[in-house]
Design an enzyme around this catalytic site. Sequence first.
Site, PDB file in Angstrom:
ATOM      1  N   CYS A  71      -2.111   3.076   9.051  1.00 57.23           N
ATOM      2  CA  CYS A  71      -3.154   2.131   8.586  1.00 57.23           C
ATOM      3  C   CYS A  71      -4.328   2.090   9.566  1.00 57.23           C
ATOM      4  O   CYS A  71      -5.438   1.730   9.183  1.00 57.23           O
ATOM      5  CB  CYS A  71      -2.616   0.715   8.500  1.00 57.23           C
ATOM      6  SG  CYS A  71      -1.166   0.495   7.510  1.00 57.23           S
ATOM      7  N   HIS A 114       0.872  -1.182   0.000  1.00 57.10           N
ATOM      8  CA  HIS A 114       0.000   0.000   0.000  1.00 57.10           C
ATOM      9  C   HIS A 114       0.907   1.229   0.000  1.00 57.10           C
ATOM     10  O   HIS A 114       1.964   1.226   0.652  1.00 57.10           O
ATOM     11  CB  HIS A 114      -0.863   0.073   1.274  1.00 57.10           C
ATOM     12  CG  HIS A 114      -2.109  -0.738   1.257  1.00 57.10           C
ATOM     13  ND1 HIS A 114      -2.575  -1.406   2.375  1.00 57.10           N
ATOM     14  CD2 HIS A 114      -3.018  -0.984   0.273  1.00 57.10           C
ATOM     15  CE1 HIS A 114      -3.710  -2.025   2.079  1.00 57.10           C
ATOM     16  NE2 HIS A 114      -3.998  -1.788   0.810  1.00 57.10           N
TER      17      HIS A 114
HETATM   18  N1  ARG Z   1      -3.939  -7.022   6.673  1.00 54.83           N
HETATM   19  C1  ARG Z   1      -4.319  -5.806   6.032  1.00 54.83           C
HETATM   20  C2  ARG Z   1      -4.263  -5.979   4.524  1.00 54.83           C
HETATM   21  O1  ARG Z   1      -3.404  -6.679   4.060  1.00 54.83           O
HETATM   22  C3  ARG Z   1      -3.440  -4.672   6.466  1.00 54.83           C
HETATM   23  C4  ARG Z   1      -3.859  -3.355   5.906  1.00 54.83           C
HETATM   24  C5  ARG Z   1      -2.904  -2.245   6.214  1.00 54.83           C
HETATM   25  N2  ARG Z   1      -3.454  -1.005   5.814  1.00 54.83           N
HETATM   26  C6  ARG Z   1      -2.793  -0.008   5.199  1.00 54.83           C
HETATM   27  N3  ARG Z   1      -3.417   1.102   4.995  1.00 54.83           N
HETATM   28  N4  ARG Z   1      -1.583  -0.159   4.760  1.00 54.83           N
HETATM   29  O2  ARG Z   1      -5.066  -5.455   3.797  1.00 54.83           O
END
Ligand code: ARG
Length: 298
Positions: free
Chosen positions: A281, A185
Amino acid sequence: MSTQPIEITSPAILANIASTPATFLMCPPKLYDVNYVINPWMAGNVHASSRTRAAEQWQRLYEAVRTIADVQLVEPQPGSPDMVFTANAGLERNGTVAISSFFHPERQGEEPHFRRWFQLAGYTIVDTPRTTPFEGEGDALFSTDGTRLWVGYGPRTDSSSHTPLRKIWNIEVTSLHLIDPRFYHLDTCFAPLAGGYIMYFPEAFDKASRAKIEAFYPSEKRIIVSESDAICFACNAINVARTIILNNISIDLRNQLESRGFNIIEVTLTEFLKAGGAAKCLVMKLSRPEREAASLAS
Ligand code: ARG
């Protein structure tokens, strides 16, 4: 290196901050767990996190965020253990929210819950198409001056989802290609900061995307994060004015940020790293929905 704090916010920005405090959406980790593997951090960590420790760490983050912003809460829902990562709920600006269309079926069940929360709170809802996944603020970050939206693509968000975003907010959108699966991300490797700074991990991007970042941010505004800080989610930072809240970082990075006038609040978030997330996050930035703003003005 100068030890003099640098003025990073203009009087106009400070006045604006005073009149409209930052607000973030958070989701208590009552149902948080690592139940599946949809990013490299989750591998080997299924059911390996402690909900008690997660609750303590989240509470410390919540208290830190409350020192610089208002917090609204969304109720966690059974079957959606990653709902705690509210950054992925969508992207909001000026009362309009683009609701995420998750890439992985494991997270798609969160969409109606977030959608309902925004609807009840009075926001204008824009749904994003399932065919072109979009993972909200996890992959879409406004430059601090608000003139540009940086959007990551590759592992999760589809590059074709970027055009509708441009139309919704009539804003310049710059796409950045994410090439390292650990930084799946945009908010795991890129953090626009007050004062026109950017804190980022360059190796997470392809060459063309690095060039776009360098064209926008002059070298004195670029804070390059080392790999060892990047894998501790240093770029996954919450920033309001002079304050930055993030997981534990190296002394060197802390010094670099402090020398530019930032106050650093480190909050240990190891339980959430097991799911591939940290401070940023766990929050989503909100402005007031138009209905609420209108009723306050009348
Ligand atoms: N386990 C989640 C996923 O893989 C973690 C999300 C983390 N969020 C972020 N905004 N980076 O989607």
